[in-house]
Every structure is written in C-alpha cells, then in structure tokens.
Scaffold this active site. Structure first.
Site, PDB file in Angstrom:
ATOM      1  N   GLU A 100      22.929 -10.104 -52.084  1.00 41.19           N
ATOM      2  CA  GLU A 100      24.389 -10.156 -51.889  1.00 41.19           C
ATOM      3  C   GLU A 100      24.713 -10.811 -50.546  1.00 41.19           C
ATOM      4  O   GLU A 100      25.649 -11.612 -50.436  1.00 41.19           O
ATOM      5  CB  GLU A 100      24.972  -8.742 -51.946  1.00 41.19           C
ATOM      6  N   GLU A 118      19.269  -2.752 -58.832  1.00 42.64           N
ATOM      7  CA  GLU A 118      20.242  -1.651 -58.851  1.00 42.64           C
ATOM      8  C   GLU A 118      20.067  -0.760 -60.085  1.00 42.64           C
ATOM      9  O   GLU A 118      20.162   0.462 -59.988  1.00 42.64           O
ATOM     10  CB  GLU A 118      21.675  -2.213 -58.801  1.00 42.64           C
TER      11      GLU A 118
HETATM   12  C1  1HE Z   1      13.401   0.928 -47.332  1.00 43.76           C
HETATM   13  C2  1HE Z   1      13.971   0.002 -48.222  1.00 43.76           C
HETATM   14  C3  1HE Z   1      15.319   0.214 -48.621  1.00 43.76           C
HETATM   15  C4  1HE Z   1      11.940  -0.602 -47.817  1.00 43.76           C
HETATM   16  N1  1HE Z   1      15.960   1.287 -48.131  1.00 43.76           N
HETATM   17  N2  1HE Z   1      14.088   1.958 -46.866  1.00 43.76           N
HETATM   18  N3  1HE Z   1      16.522  -2.056 -52.566  1.00 43.76           N
HETATM   19  C5  1HE Z   1      15.387  -1.839 -53.258  1.00 43.76           C
HETATM   20  O1  1HE Z   1      15.337  -1.184 -54.261  1.00 43.76           O
HETATM   21  C6  1HE Z   1      14.138  -2.418 -52.629  1.00 43.76           C
HETATM   22  C7  1HE Z   1      13.220  -1.293 -52.163  1.00 43.76           C
HETATM   23  N4  1HE Z   1      12.103  -1.804 -51.404  1.00 43.76           N
HETATM   24  C8  1HE Z   1      11.000  -2.303 -52.003  1.00 43.76           C
HETATM   25  O2  1HE Z   1      10.906  -2.483 -53.211  1.00 43.76           O
HETATM   26  C9  1HE Z   1       9.857  -2.655 -51.089  1.00 43.76           C
HETATM   27  O3  1HE Z   1      10.011  -1.955 -49.870  1.00 43.76           O
HETATM   28  C10 1HE Z   1       9.749  -4.181 -50.769  1.00 43.76           C
HETATM   29  C11 1HE Z   1       9.290  -4.917 -52.026  1.00 43.76           C
HETATM   30  C12 1HE Z   1      11.039  -4.748 -50.249  1.00 43.76           C
HETATM   31  C13 1HE Z   1       8.675  -4.376 -49.640  1.00 43.76           C
HETATM   32  O4  1HE Z   1       7.477  -3.737 -50.006  1.00 43.76           O
HETATM   33  P1  1HE Z   1       6.400  -3.413 -48.862  1.00 43.76           P
HETATM   34  O5  1HE Z   1       5.168  -2.876 -49.544  1.00 43.76           O
HETATM   35  O6  1HE Z   1       6.239  -4.594 -47.970  1.00 43.76           O
HETATM   36  O7  1HE Z   1       7.072  -2.272 -47.927  1.00 43.76           O
HETATM   37  P2  1HE Z   1       7.226  -0.690 -48.209  1.00 43.76           P
HETATM   38  O8  1HE Z   1       5.969   0.025 -47.828  1.00 43.76           O
HETATM   39  O9  1HE Z   1       7.761  -0.424 -49.563  1.00 43.76           O
HETATM   40  O10 1HE Z   1       8.401  -0.316 -47.187  1.00 43.76           O
HETATM   41  C14 1HE Z   1       8.188  -0.262 -45.778  1.00 43.76           C
HETATM   42  C15 1HE Z   1       9.170   0.752 -45.244  1.00 43.76           C
HETATM   43  O11 1HE Z   1      10.502   0.287 -45.460  1.00 43.76           O
HETATM   44  C16 1HE Z   1       9.082   2.097 -45.965  1.00 43.76           C
HETATM   45  O12 1HE Z   1       9.443   3.104 -45.040  1.00 43.76           O
HETATM   46  P3  1HE Z   1       8.300   4.010 -44.312  1.00 43.76           P
HETATM   47  O13 1HE Z   1       9.074   4.930 -43.430  1.00 43.76           O
HETATM   48  O14 1HE Z   1       7.530   4.673 -45.445  1.00 43.76           O
HETATM   49  O15 1HE Z   1       7.422   3.027 -43.546  1.00 43.76           O
HETATM   50  C17 1HE Z   1      10.169   1.983 -47.014  1.00 43.76           C
HETATM   51  O16 1HE Z   1      10.669   3.236 -47.425  1.00 43.76           O
HETATM   52  C18 1HE Z   1      11.232   1.229 -46.229  1.00 43.76           C
HETATM   53  N5  1HE Z   1      12.150   0.529 -47.110  1.00 43.76           N
HETATM   54  N6  1HE Z   1      13.043  -0.937 -48.505  1.00 43.76           N
HETATM   55  C19 1HE Z   1      15.344   2.128 -47.291  1.00 43.76           C
HETATM   56  N7  1HE Z   1      15.956  -0.633 -49.436  1.00 43.76           N
HETATM   57  C20 1HE Z   1      25.710  -2.576 -51.244  1.00 43.76           C
HETATM   58  S1  1HE Z   1      24.966  -2.072 -52.646  1.00 43.76           S
HETATM   59  C21 1HE Z   1      23.421  -2.830 -52.673  1.00 43.76           C
HETATM   60  C22 1HE Z   1      22.518  -2.098 -53.608  1.00 43.76           C
HETATM   61  C23 1HE Z   1      21.086  -2.409 -53.343  1.00 43.76           C
HETATM   62  O17 1HE Z   1      20.736  -3.066 -52.405  1.00 43.76           O
HETATM   63  S2  1HE Z   1      19.976  -1.734 -54.452  1.00 43.76           S
HETATM   64  C24 1HE Z   1      18.423  -2.348 -53.951  1.00 43.76           C
HETATM   65  C25 1HE Z   1      17.775  -1.487 -52.929  1.00 43.76           C
END
Ligand code: 1HE
Length: 266
Positions: free
Chosen positions: A117, A137
């Site tokens: 977005e 989403e």
């Molecule tokens: C996060 C987020 C997040 C990572 N919110 N903390 N977005 C998603 O559904 C995408 C979710 N994220 C992922 O699928 C993956 O993190 C990635 C593919 C982007 C990257 O993977 P990777 O293996 O490099 O990293 P990771 O181990 O998953 O994440 C590293 C850290 O970032 C980890 O936290 P930690 O404390 O365990 O180290 C994750 O929890 C954190 N993290 N992504 C919070 N999105 C206005 S409305 C919009 C609606 C949306 O955007 S929906 C889509 C949300």
C-alpha cells in the site's frame, strides 16, 4: 506492542544531497513493519523536507522493503480504533502521493500488505530482483486498511487484487513488472543507483510540469472525459505560457537542449 524504546527510536533516516532526499525505513529487525508511530514519523518526515528538495527516494533498510502493518498493534484495536488508524495512514500516505515532491520507491524482499500500500503511493517504483509482492490480509483475517483497495486496485486492477487477496498469490519482480506494478527491475543492490539516476532526471524537469504531473494528472484520471479534457486544456495552457517553457522550447529549437533519449529505459 510499542515499547518506549520503539516510540523513541528514529524509525526513518533522512539524507539530503542537494535536490534529492533519501528517506529510509529503518526498522530492519522487524522487517520495517509499520506501527502507528512509524506512520506518523513518515508523515512528519515528508512535512519537514526543506524547499530545496525536488525529489524523494524512499527505501527500506535490510533485506525487506516492508512487511506491512505492525501486527503486534492489532490485538488491542477495536472497530473505532481501526477506523482511526486507517485515517492516520490515509493522511500520511496522502503526503507521499499528493505532496509537492515526486517520490521514487526502491524495493527489495517483502513488499507485502501495508508495504505494498505504501509502495503504491509512490510515483516511480523500482524493484530489485529479490522483491516480491503480496496481500496476505486474507491469511491474517483482516483487510487492506492503508488505501490499498483503492491505490493497488488502480495500478493492477480489481481482478488481480481480488485473486491475490483470496489465494495469497505472491508476485515476483518480473511478474510485477509485466503487469505494470513496478516500472523498473534491477539486479540485487542496484536499486538505489537506478533511483538516483531517475531522481537526477526528474529534478531537472520544469517545476510547473512536475506539479501538473503530480497534482493535476491524478484529478484528470478521476474525471469524466469531457471534464478531463477541459482540465488538461487549462493546465496545458498554463504550463505552455510560463517563461520556463518558452526558454526550454527555444533551447531545443536552437539545438541547445538534449534530444529525447533512451537513457532511462529499463
Ligand atoms: C513483524 C511483522 C509484521 C515481521 N508485524 N512484526 N504483514 C504480514 O503478514 C507479513 C508478516 N511477516 C512475514 O511474513 C515475514 O516476517 C517476512 C516474510 C516479511 C520476513 O520473514 P523473515 O524470516 O525475514 O523475518 P521473521 O523472522 O518472520 O521476522 C523478524 C521479526 O520481525 C520477528 O520479530 P521477532 O521479535 O521474533 O524477531 C517478526 O515477528 C517481526 N515481524 N513482520 C509485526 N508485519 C493498514 S492495513 C495493512 C494490513 C497488512 O499489512 S496485513 C500484512 C501484514
């Protein structure tokens, strides 16, 4: 959850090199996930750019451009809070898309949900070949809330957005380029170089032309044809009449200006 450390951290770094400002999302440890605090900082950074800046390059630190909404903030949001959060995203993203400055976004790795977005608010999109684009989403039980159902849909069409949201279909950089979601694809590590090259060219356009492109073209796109043609006539007459246009046209006719070239083509 937002810890005090998170809210105090400078989540966006700003580097100004003459006419080009580079804004870097700087929360790589959370894959640049956008908390409300982050979104507010984005808006504040755009508002604070000095008048000497002519073009913005927006990028993300680390291996991923942006993992979208900070999901850790969702657990405490009720319906009213959710609407307010969307309004805040809309306000901030309007500063990016409808501000006075052309914005080039450089993306690598995840460009998902709210990250896509955000990318859709930029005027020129450069993807390194590691970039991938998704709308998870549906998987998360939520919906687009940062303007994507309007902006991303305008870029790639209602049908593709529907399918991506339903199935979790992720597009790679080549596929995104093929459907017009990104304008340029570069090898890994080359995105910023490409963006700087494009920014340098954009910065040399007549400011009035850039204004018309950013502020008037989107209005024309929303208007019925007869209104659009009238709006076009008006802005065309204003730009043509400006002294800078006269000088630039004379420069071409007197062979002092560059010819149209292929230098920026992908
Ligand atoms: C996060 C987020 C997040 C990572 N919110 N903390 N977005 C998603 O559904 C995408 C979710 N994220 C992922 O699928 C993956 O993190 C990635 C593919 C982007 C990257 O993977 P990777 O293996 O490099 O990293 P990771 O181990 O998953 O994440 C590293 C850290 O970032 C980890 O936290 P930690 O404390 O365990 O180290 C994750 O929890 C954190 N993290 N992504 C919070 N999105 C206005 S409305 C919009 C609606 C949306 O955007 S929906 C889509 C949300």
């Amino acid at each position: 959850m937002n810890t005090p450390a998170h809210t105090e951290k400078q989540l966006i770094t700003v580097d100004i090199d003459e006419a080009i400002a580079t804004l870097t999302l700087n929360r790589p440890e959370k894959r640049n996930a956008l908390s409300m605090h982050f979104v507010r900082q984005l808006q504040a950074c755009f508002e604070a750019l000095p008048s000497s800046v002519r073009v913005v390059i927006l990028n993300g630190a680390g291996a991923h451009f942006c993992a979208g909404l900070d999901l850790s903030e969702l657990s405490e949001t009720d319906a009213g809070g959710g609407m307010q959060n969307s309004m805040l995203w809309y306000e901030a993203f309007a500063k990016v898309q409808f501000g006075r400055l052309p914005v080039i976004v450089v993306m690598q790795g995840a460009v998902v949900g709210g990250g896509l977005e955000l990318a859709a608010t930029a005027h020129v999109r450069v993807a390194e070949d590691s970039a991938y684009f998704g709308l998870p989403e549906g998987q998360r039980g939520i919906f687009l809330g940062g303007g994507g159902s309007v902006r991303v849909t305008k870029l790639i069409g209602f049908s593709r957005v529907t399918e991506m949201m339903l199935t979790g279909h992720v597009l790679n950089a080549t596929e995104a380029h093929a459907i017009g979601l990104v304008h340029y694809v570069t090898p890994a590590g080359e995105g910023m170089r490409k963006a700087r090259e494009l920014a340098a060219r954009i910065a040399t356009n007549a400011p009035l032309s850039n204004y018309a492109i950013l502020s008037v073209l989107p209005l024309i796109a929303e208007q019925p044809m007869s209104h659009g043609l009238m709006t076009e006539q008006l802005i065309a007459a204003i730009t043509q009449g400006a002294p800078e246009a006269k000088e630039r046209v004379h420069a071409f006719l007197e062979k002092r200006a560059d010819k149209v070239g292929l230098a920026v083509n992908p």
